[in-house]
Every structure is written in C-alpha cells, then in structure tokens.
Design a protein around this motif. Sequence first.
Motif, PDB file in Angstrom:
ATOM      1  N   PRO A 229      48.483  34.826  50.779  1.00  0.00           N
ATOM      2  CA  PRO A 229      47.081  34.789  50.343  1.00  0.00           C
ATOM      3  C   PRO A 229      46.567  36.171  49.915  1.00  0.00           C
ATOM      4  CG  PRO A 229      47.371  33.458  52.312  1.00  0.00           C
ATOM      5  CD  PRO A 229      48.653  34.215  52.115  1.00  0.00           C
ATOM      6  N   TYR A 230      47.038  37.207  50.590  1.00  0.00           N
ATOM      7  CA  TYR A 230      46.556  38.549  50.241  1.00  0.00           C
ATOM      8  C   TYR A 230      46.972  38.926  48.821  1.00  0.00           C
ATOM      9  CZ  TYR A 230      45.819  43.567  50.247  1.00  0.00           C
ATOM     10  OH  TYR A 230      45.408  44.834  49.923  1.00  0.00           O
ATOM     11  N   ILE A 231      48.229  38.659  48.481  1.00  0.00           N
ATOM     12  CA  ILE A 231      48.701  38.976  47.133  1.00  0.00           C
ATOM     13  C   ILE A 231      47.938  38.160  46.095  1.00  0.00           C
ATOM     14  CG2 ILE A 231      50.668  38.758  45.565  1.00  0.00           C
ATOM     15  CD1 ILE A 231      50.770  41.209  47.355  1.00  0.00           C
ATOM     16  N   ARG A 232      47.660  36.892  46.410  1.00  0.00           N
ATOM     17  CA  ARG A 232      46.896  36.073  45.476  1.00  0.00           C
ATOM     18  C   ARG A 232      45.455  36.569  45.364  1.00  0.00           C
ATOM     19  NH1 ARG A 232      50.063  31.500  44.089  1.00  0.00           N
ATOM     20  NH2 ARG A 232      52.118  32.456  43.946  1.00  0.00           N
ATOM     21  N   ARG A 233      44.896  37.111  46.448  1.00  0.00           N
ATOM     22  CA  ARG A 233      43.547  37.705  46.352  1.00  0.00           C
ATOM     23  C   ARG A 233      43.557  38.904  45.417  1.00  0.00           C
ATOM     24  NH1 ARG A 233      43.181  36.431  51.876  1.00  0.00           N
ATOM     25  NH2 ARG A 233      43.565  38.554  52.591  1.00  0.00           N
ATOM     26  N   ARG A 234      44.631  39.699  45.487  1.00  0.00           N
ATOM     27  CA  ARG A 234      44.735  40.839  44.585  1.00  0.00           C
ATOM     28  C   ARG A 234      44.801  40.369  43.125  1.00  0.00           C
ATOM     29  NH1 ARG A 234      45.356  46.271  47.143  1.00  0.00           N
ATOM     30  NH2 ARG A 234      46.564  46.817  45.307  1.00  0.00           N
ATOM     31  N   ARG A 235      45.584  39.324  42.876  1.00  0.00           N
ATOM     32  CA  ARG A 235      45.680  38.804  41.511  1.00  0.00           C
ATOM     33  C   ARG A 235      44.357  38.209  41.057  1.00  0.00           C
ATOM     34  NH1 ARG A 235      50.383  34.669  40.953  1.00  0.00           N
ATOM     35  NH2 ARG A 235      49.263  34.364  38.984  1.00  0.00           N
ATOM     36  N   LEU A 236      43.705  37.461  41.945  1.00  0.00           N
ATOM     37  CA  LEU A 236      42.409  36.872  41.601  1.00  0.00           C
ATOM     38  C   LEU A 236      41.385  37.964  41.310  1.00  0.00           C
ATOM     39  CD1 LEU A 236      40.531  34.372  41.390  1.00  0.00           C
ATOM     40  CD2 LEU A 236      40.064  34.675  43.845  1.00  0.00           C
ATOM     41  N   ALA A 237      41.384  39.012  42.108  1.00  0.00           N
ATOM     42  CA  ALA A 237      40.445  40.110  41.910  1.00  0.00           C
ATOM     43  C   ALA A 237      40.601  40.722  40.513  1.00  0.00           C
ATOM     44  CB  ALA A 237      40.660  41.176  42.985  1.00  0.00           C
ATOM     45  N   ALA A 238      41.856  40.976  40.126  1.00  0.00           N
ATOM     46  CA  ALA A 238      42.107  41.556  38.810  1.00  0.00           C
ATOM     47  C   ALA A 238      41.687  40.596  37.698  1.00  0.00           C
ATOM     48  CB  ALA A 238      43.593  41.898  38.676  1.00  0.00           C
ATOM     49  N   GLU A 239      41.906  39.305  37.911  1.00  0.00           N
ATOM     50  CA  GLU A 239      41.544  38.304  36.911  1.00  0.00           C
ATOM     51  C   GLU A 239      40.035  38.224  36.743  1.00  0.00           C
ATOM     52  OE1 GLU A 239      42.614  35.753  33.939  1.00  0.00           O
ATOM     53  OE2 GLU A 239      43.972  36.889  35.235  1.00  0.00           O
ATOM     54  N   LEU A 240      39.297  38.204  37.846  1.00  0.00           N
ATOM     55  CA  LEU A 240      37.840  38.125  37.773  1.00  0.00           C
ATOM     56  C   LEU A 240      37.251  39.356  37.090  1.00  0.00           C
ATOM     57  CD1 LEU A 240      36.991  36.702  41.317  1.00  0.00           C
ATOM     58  CD2 LEU A 240      36.939  35.470  39.138  1.00  0.00           C
ATOM     59  N   ARG A 241      37.806  40.510  37.404  1.00  0.00           N
ATOM     60  CA  ARG A 241      37.316  41.730  36.770  1.00  0.00           C
ATOM     61  C   ARG A 241      37.565  41.699  35.258  1.00  0.00           C
ATOM     62  NH1 ARG A 241      40.526  45.036  38.959  1.00  0.00           N
ATOM     63  NH2 ARG A 241      39.398  45.088  40.934  1.00  0.00           N
ATOM     64  N   LYS A 242      38.750  41.241  34.867  1.00  0.00           N
ATOM     65  CA  LYS A 242      39.091  41.168  33.452  1.00  0.00           C
ATOM     66  C   LYS A 242      38.182  40.191  32.713  1.00  0.00           C
ATOM     67  CE  LYS A 242      42.849  39.015  32.180  1.00  0.00           C
ATOM     68  NZ  LYS A 242      44.288  38.685  31.979  1.00  0.00           N
ATOM     69  N   LEU A 243      37.918  39.047  33.329  1.00  0.00           N
ATOM     70  CA  LEU A 243      37.055  38.049  32.696  1.00  0.00           C
ATOM     71  C   LEU A 243      35.624  38.559  32.552  1.00  0.00           C
ATOM     72  CD1 LEU A 243      38.338  34.858  34.554  1.00  0.00           C
ATOM     73  CD2 LEU A 243      38.651  35.391  32.120  1.00  0.00           C
ATOM     74  N   ARG A 244      35.134  39.251  33.573  1.00  0.00           N
ATOM     75  CA  ARG A 244      33.765  39.799  33.513  1.00  0.00           C
ATOM     76  C   ARG A 244      33.660  40.855  32.413  1.00  0.00           C
ATOM     77  NH1 ARG A 244      32.034  44.398  35.255  1.00  0.00           N
ATOM     78  NH2 ARG A 244      33.729  44.724  36.763  1.00  0.00           N
ATOM     79  N   GLU A 245      34.630  41.760  32.380  1.00  0.00           N
ATOM     80  CA  GLU A 245      34.584  42.838  31.395  1.00  0.00           C
ATOM     81  C   GLU A 245      34.742  42.297  29.972  1.00  0.00           C
ATOM     82  OE1 GLU A 245      37.631  45.444  32.801  1.00  0.00           O
ATOM     83  OE2 GLU A 245      36.324  46.423  34.286  1.00  0.00           O
ATOM     84  N   ALA A 246      35.500  41.191  29.826  1.00  0.00           N
ATOM     85  CA  ALA A 246      35.657  40.591  28.493  1.00  0.00           C
ATOM     86  C   ALA A 246      34.331  40.063  27.966  1.00  0.00           C
ATOM     87  CB  ALA A 246      36.687  39.463  28.550  1.00  0.00           C
TER      88      ALA A 246
END
Length: 293
Positions: A4-21
């Motif tokens: 779950p921790y690794i998936r949280r890291r991936r989710l975090a990066a994805e959410l940041r990318k989507l927001r910045e887009a």
Amino acid sequence: MTSPYIRRRRLAAELRKLREARSLTTDELARLIYQSRSKISKLENAQIRPDLAEIMTILEVLEVTGRQYEKTIRLARDASAKGWWDRYGNAMGPRQRLYADLESGAESIRSYNQTAFPAVLQIPEFIDAMVDLDEHQGTLDYSPARMIEARTRRQQHLLSPDGPTYEAVLDETMIRRLAIPATVKAAQLRHLIEVVTAEPRIVMRVLPSDVLITGGFLPKASFSLYAFPETTDPATAVVDTVTTDLVLTQRREVARYTEMYDRLGEVALSSADTLAFLSGVANRLTNETESGT
C-alpha cells in the motif's frame, strides 16, 4: 498483496501530475473540493491513506475520465488497503510498520547491515537486547512486546512459500562490535545459519573489515533495496538513519544505492565462507562464555 505504501507514492505522483496538467495550485484544488490545502499536500506527498470518495471527487473536479480515471481509482484502492501491521498502530514502531508494508509486496529484498543483524531475522532474545540498548538513548516510541510480535510476523512472511528472495550483506565490524550478551549473539548467529541453510531464497554474506571497497565512497548508513513484481511499482531504496528512514524512489537515487550494494557484494565473502565465518564466531563466543573469559 501489493505494498500500500508504494501505491500511495504512485497515487501521490499521479494526483500531482493531474492537478498541474489543469494549471491548478494546491490552494485552488482545495477550494474546489472543500478541503484544506494541507489535505491536498499530504495526499500528494503520500503522507496519509487516501479516502476513495475524496479521490473520486478530485478526479471529477479535474475532469479525469476513461482509462485514466479507472487507472487512478485502482491505484487509490490499492493505496487505501490495510495490512496486518495496521492493527498494531504505533505499538510496533512507525519505522517497522514501513518495512512490513514494503516487504508485503516485494519480490526481492537486498540489504546492507552496518549496525545490527537483519531485523526481519532477529530472534526474540536478540530483540530484547536491542531494546535494552535503545532505552539508553531515550524514551521508546513503541511497545517492546508488540514490536517482537510484529517482527515475528515479518519473519513468517519472509519464510512463507510466497515470500520474497532476500539477500543481506553483514558488516563484520557490526558483528564484532555490537554490545549485546555473548550468549544472545551466539544464538542469533546460529539462527541465521539455520535459516540460510534451510531456505535457498535467503542468502547472507559477510563483508570483511579488512577488504578494500573500490569504485566509490564507502556506505554511510545501512540501507535496503526493494524490487516489486509489477514494473509500474518503482524500485525503492530505504536508508536507515539515526532518527528516520529515508525512502527513495527516483531512479537515479536508487541506482546509486544499487551500484554501492553491487560493489559491496564484489568483495563480500561467499555464502559458504560466510556460514563458516558465522559458525566460527558463534563457537568462539560460546567457548569464551563457558570458560569465563
């Protein structure tokens, strides 16, 4: 299960990318979903377990649809999953919870052990001795009894049929200098020998204190390397410092620790020579104890 921790890291990066887009700041997104800026920041830094309903709201506001939406929701579900370690709360220690989480999804683990024997293979008597040392440094942030239970669970997972491969380089200086009772150290060494002899997936190698380690700097701390079965889960390095564990997933940073581990492995004893070395140290400790020297 996945980590779950690794998936949280991936989710975090994805959410940041989507927001910045969408050219939104964290403040702007927070206002749109009626949450605080700190909540968005914690989600984008993998500091909290995501709430699936909140993630769905964020994706709706960001107008994410189709395969991207489905991919992000799957990540959020995995990231919000709870493991056995969550039932312990902080009683097992926050640092140990991190390691248990990473181990749960790892396909392979490699570690350089500069200050203690691998935690995941420690016997209760050795853990008690380490707790005694820890108490000299201040108030404990965990329950020793619960911490021992948790390490036992971690060892059970490691030794289970679907457990990861595990390779450890043990610094000879640590083996010699660690100030725990000789009988306990001998018992710990014999446990390592027994486990390695019985389980081909687990390899121990001693790094002699008198070998030259060429090709770069010496390691400044213990560290572990994790690889996961899904290629989308990033290889991860965790560096053990005095006060915290540094989690690295950037490819360049992980590559530096991988290269360092490989250099240590080139000059470490073979597996067979390591078992002979550990047996010799254990026998010497036992003989010294029995003779009173």
